[in-house]
Design an enzyme around this catalytic site. Structure first.
Site, short mmCIF file in Angstrom:
data_model
loop_
_atom_site.label_atom_id
_atom_site.label_comp_id
_atom_site.label_asym_id
_atom_site.label_seq_id
_atom_site.Cartn_x
_atom_site.Cartn_y
_atom_site.Cartn_z
N ASN A 166 38.04 -35.01 -16.82
CA ASN A 166 39.10 -34.05 -16.54
C ASN A 166 39.61 -34.35 -15.12
O ASN A 166 38.96 -34.00 -14.14
CB ASN A 166 38.55 -32.62 -16.63
CG ASN A 166 39.59 -31.57 -16.27
OD1 ASN A 166 40.76 -31.90 -16.05
ND2 ASN A 166 39.17 -30.32 -16.20
N TRP A 167 40.75 -35.02 -15.07
CA TRP A 167 41.25 -35.46 -13.75
C TRP A 167 41.90 -34.31 -12.98
O TRP A 167 42.25 -34.47 -11.83
CB TRP A 167 42.25 -36.61 -13.94
CG TRP A 167 41.65 -37.85 -14.53
CD1 TRP A 167 40.33 -38.05 -14.85
CD2 TRP A 167 42.32 -39.07 -14.86
NE1 TRP A 167 40.15 -39.32 -15.37
CE2 TRP A 167 41.36 -39.96 -15.39
CE3 TRP A 167 43.66 -39.49 -14.78
CZ2 TRP A 167 41.69 -41.25 -15.82
CZ3 TRP A 167 43.98 -40.78 -15.21
CH2 TRP A 167 43.01 -41.66 -15.73
N LYS A 168 42.07 -33.18 -13.63
CA LYS A 168 42.67 -31.99 -12.98
C LYS A 168 43.99 -32.39 -12.32
O LYS A 168 44.71 -33.22 -12.86
CB LYS A 168 41.65 -31.35 -12.01
CG LYS A 168 40.31 -31.07 -12.70
CD LYS A 168 39.39 -30.20 -11.93
CE LYS A 168 38.10 -29.95 -12.72
NZ LYS A 168 37.18 -29.04 -12.09
N HIS A 207 39.72 -23.75 -19.81
CA HIS A 207 39.00 -24.14 -18.60
C HIS A 207 38.96 -22.96 -17.62
O HIS A 207 39.94 -22.22 -17.50
CB HIS A 207 39.67 -25.36 -17.95
CG HIS A 207 38.79 -25.99 -16.91
ND1 HIS A 207 38.66 -25.46 -15.65
CD2 HIS A 207 37.98 -27.07 -16.96
CE1 HIS A 207 37.80 -26.20 -14.96
NE2 HIS A 207 37.37 -27.18 -15.73
N GLU A 248 39.29 -22.80 -14.55
CA GLU A 248 40.36 -22.79 -13.53
C GLU A 248 41.64 -22.19 -14.10
O GLU A 248 42.41 -21.56 -13.38
CB GLU A 248 40.57 -24.22 -12.99
CG GLU A 248 39.42 -24.61 -12.06
CD GLU A 248 39.12 -26.09 -12.00
OE1 GLU A 248 39.94 -26.91 -12.48
OE2 GLU A 248 38.04 -26.45 -11.49
N GLU A 294 30.50 -24.77 -19.15
CA GLU A 294 30.77 -25.09 -17.74
C GLU A 294 30.53 -23.84 -16.89
O GLU A 294 31.43 -23.00 -16.75
CB GLU A 294 32.22 -25.53 -17.56
CG GLU A 294 32.60 -26.80 -18.30
CD GLU A 294 33.76 -27.51 -17.62
OE1 GLU A 294 33.56 -28.66 -17.21
OE2 GLU A 294 34.83 -26.91 -17.46
N GLY A 328 32.68 -28.25 -9.16
CA GLY A 328 33.21 -28.71 -7.88
C GLY A 328 32.38 -28.28 -6.68
O GLY A 328 32.82 -28.40 -5.54
N SER A 381 29.70 -30.39 -11.76
CA SER A 381 29.07 -31.29 -10.77
C SER A 381 28.17 -32.35 -11.41
O SER A 381 27.19 -32.79 -10.80
CB SER A 381 28.29 -30.49 -9.72
OG SER A 381 29.17 -29.66 -8.98
N GLY A 408 34.55 -33.65 -13.78
CA GLY A 408 35.71 -33.49 -12.91
C GLY A 408 35.73 -34.56 -11.84
O GLY A 408 36.16 -35.70 -12.07
P1 13P Z 1 33.29 -31.12 -11.41
O1 13P Z 1 32.62 -32.24 -12.16
O2 13P Z 1 34.20 -31.61 -10.33
O3 13P Z 1 32.30 -30.10 -10.96
O4 13P Z 1 34.26 -30.39 -12.46
C1 13P Z 1 33.76 -30.05 -13.70
C2 13P Z 1 34.88 -29.59 -14.53
O5 13P Z 1 35.50 -28.57 -14.24
C3 13P Z 1 35.25 -30.39 -15.70
O6 13P Z 1 36.18 -29.73 -16.49
#
Ligand code: 13P
Length: 269
Positions: A11-13, A98, A100, A170, A176, A216, A237
């Site tokens: 997930n490159w966000k 998600h 976020e 998650e 993150g 993470s 992420g």
């Molecule tokens: P991180 O791996 O940066 O913690 O993010 C996880 C995530 O939100 C994947 O969708």
């Protein structure tokens, strides 16, 4: 021994540029050529880069995913992207729910359920994200929260469409932050999710549904998490933005495929 093929998503966000997105996709494609038969791998770039990344991935055995999808088929919905637009540009997966988006875009379980049903009806695969906040975990409500999100997200989803769906656990506090759930905690959450799938559908469906972990995960902690029975892959992420790191996680998932053991400290189902 599990028969579920591992599933690893990047997930490159809201990261990358056109240049770095295509470069990253090309490098991951090159270095996963031997892995795609033993691990489903999906890359989820930002919307504008989907067509270019589709071009880089063509014929390579990787899947292309979006980070969200509209619950509406078309029309006056400024800023939204429909499922048919995604399939039109070569995407075959969408992340939905998600944390976020739940947090910054006020997405509700009802809205998420509408998106899930629209995506599945449009032949997209869905990665349905669920997870508790730190406050909810501290209050002892983690399992109740994630099962409620699961039940709501899957409302009116028929069993025959569940083949297209992967559940991503998650925990919000692990995203993150560099803090991962302990393997035993993650495994316990996965066990409860699978048990709920058995209640909602049946044992066969619960056994065949992939439940992946996100928060993470990186090349250093992936073996410990992916080695647990019931953790069928990862949604990555930060570490998915570095090709070496992401490919290493995919190769660990593929290796673990045949040799899963229950984690110490986790009660048997
Ligand atoms: P991180 O791996 O940066 O913690 O993010 C996880 C995530 O939100 C994947 O969708």
């Amino acid at each position: 021994m599990t028969t579920r093929m591992p599933f690893v998503g990047g997930n490159w966000k809201m990261n990358t540029t056109m240049a770095t997105a295509t470069e990253l996709a090309a490098a991951i494609r090159r270095d996963t050529a031997d892995l795609v038969r033993s691990c489903d791998i999906v890359l989820c770039p930002p919307f504008p880069y989907l067509p270019a990344v589709a071009g880089e991935l063509a014929g390579g055995g990787l899947m292309l995913g979006a980070q969200d999808v509209s619950s509406e088929p078309d029309g006056a919905f400024t800023g939204q992207v429909s499922a048919s637009m995604l399939t039109d540009v070569g995407a075959n997966v969408s992340i939905i729910g998600h944390s976020e988006r739940r947090r910054y875009n006020a997405e509700t379980d009802d809205g998420i359920n509408n998106k899930v049903r629209m995506a599945l009806d449009s032949a997209l695969w869905v990665v349905l994200c669920i997870g508790e906040t730190l406050e909810q975990r501290k209050a002892g409500n983690a399992i109740e929260v994630i099962l409620q999100q699961l039940r709501h997200g899957l409302m009116d989803v028929p069993a025959d469409q569940m083949r297209q769906l992967v559940v991503a656990y998650e925990p919000v506090w692990a995203i993150g932050t560099g803090m991962t759930a302990t393997p035993a905690d993650a495994q316990e959450a996965h066990r409860m999710i699978r048990f709920e799938l058995k209640t909602l559908y049946d044992g066969g469906l619960a056994d065949s549904t992939r439940i992946i972990y996100g928060g993470s995960m990186n090349a250093s902690n992936a073996a410990e998490l992916l080695g647990c029975e019931g953790i069928d892959g990862g949604l990555i992420g930060g570490a998915s933005l570095k090709s070496d790191e992401f490919v290493k996680i995919c190769s660990i998932a593929a290796e673990q495929y045949q040799s899963k053991q229950p984690c110490e400290g986790t009660p048997a189902p």
